[in-house]
Every structure is written in C-alpha cells, then in structure tokens.
Scaffold this active site. Sequence first.
Site, short mmCIF file in Angstrom:
data_model
loop_
_atom_site.label_atom_id
_atom_site.label_comp_id
_atom_site.label_asym_id
_atom_site.label_seq_id
_atom_site.Cartn_x
_atom_site.Cartn_y
_atom_site.Cartn_z
N VAL A 1 0.85 -1.19 0.00
CA VAL A 1 0.00 0.00 0.00
C VAL A 1 0.89 1.25 0.00
CG1 VAL A 1 -1.81 1.28 1.20
CG2 VAL A 1 -1.83 -1.23 1.22
N LYS A 2 0.67 2.07 -1.00
CA LYS A 2 1.47 3.28 -1.17
C LYS A 2 0.73 4.46 -0.53
CE LYS A 2 4.14 5.33 -4.99
NZ LYS A 2 4.20 5.38 -6.48
#
Length: 212
Positions: A82-83
């Site tokens: 997850v960015k």
Amino acid sequence: MKFFIDTANINEIREANDLGILAGVTTNPSLVAKEGVDFHERLREITSLVKGSVSAEVVALDAEGMIKEGKELAAIAPNITVKVPMTTEGLKAVHAFHQEGITTNVTLVFSAVQALLAARAGATYVSPFLGRLDDIGHDGLDLISQIAEIFHVHDLDIQIIAASIRHPQHVTEAALRGAHIATIPFKVISQLSKHPLTDKGIEQFLKDWNNR
C-alpha cells in the site's frame, strides 16, 4: 540494488519482466488514470504477472480513508504494497498498517527527516523523488545519501526506493549512494543496457567475422 518498473502499462511490465531483472512494480493514480482501466482489475493483472512487491496508492487524504482503501488494495493479492503519501495523516495510516502486517511504501519524500518519520511509523519502503528535487535546483542524489546514512546509523529496517528516475545515470548514482531499489520508467529501462561502444564493438565483431 533491485529494479522495479514505474508504470501501470501491462505491456511495458511484460517486456521488462521478460528481461529477467524485474523485482517489483510501482504505480500511482496518474499512471493508472493514463491507462483508462479499472484500477483493481489492472492490479490483479500485474500481481499475477510479477511476484514481487506491487505498490498501489491510496487517494484518500485522511487516515481513516487511507486505511479503508489500503485494506481493500491489500486484499487483492498478497504482494500488494500500500502506497501512502508523506503527510501526518499518512503516517497515522502507515502505523495502523504496520500493526496489521500490511506492507507500505511512503511516497513523495523530499527530505531526510520525512524518511526518518516514515521509518519510525513502520513503513516497509520509503520513496525519495530524485528528478523532482533536481527540477527545483536541489540534489536528489544527496538526499539518497542522507537517508541511507541515517538508516544505517540507527539500524532501521526499511528499504529506500529511488523514485522519479529520469536517466540511466540516476540509477547508477542511486545504487552507489545506498538505494536498495530503483523504480524506473520503461523508457529509461530500455536505455540501461545501451552504450555506444557496445554497439561499435558488435559492429566490428560482425565485420571481422564476415570478412574471415
């Protein structure tokens, strides 16, 4: 140093993957929008092709929204990272993800202290942007050196992804300065194996062979 590709284009990912060098993929909302495809469906395509980390960015600006989106993204495939943007709300989300065992990539990092904050919040990766710093007259490569030194001195278990790569020299210098990963546009990946003396050498070998 490992190589990631920075794209959401499935054909570019396939071509880079065929080289046998690809360890992961990074995407962002701009890259996905450019493709004009369903975000989650494209992530399924990418994660089925590439077994390494695939960064997928949240678009919410508040921690609660980021956590909700991030959990949905992480559920798509086990190799989704997850960015999260480097903001105070982003740090809250990163801390929550860390507690749940969800890997994270903190993006839009432009200072060493931002990278340190990301590390302390529990991020898996931190992404300093070289090209964008160069654009405003700062030295993005110096930032890589600073972050690498801080992580080494304080024994922090987090990897540096050199991002906003503009040319092959960025890749070389990032490797020398301690980046663990470079995430590279397909155009630059295509340039990495090229050198005029290589072409000249091949031409001479073929000429000599054909004239034997």
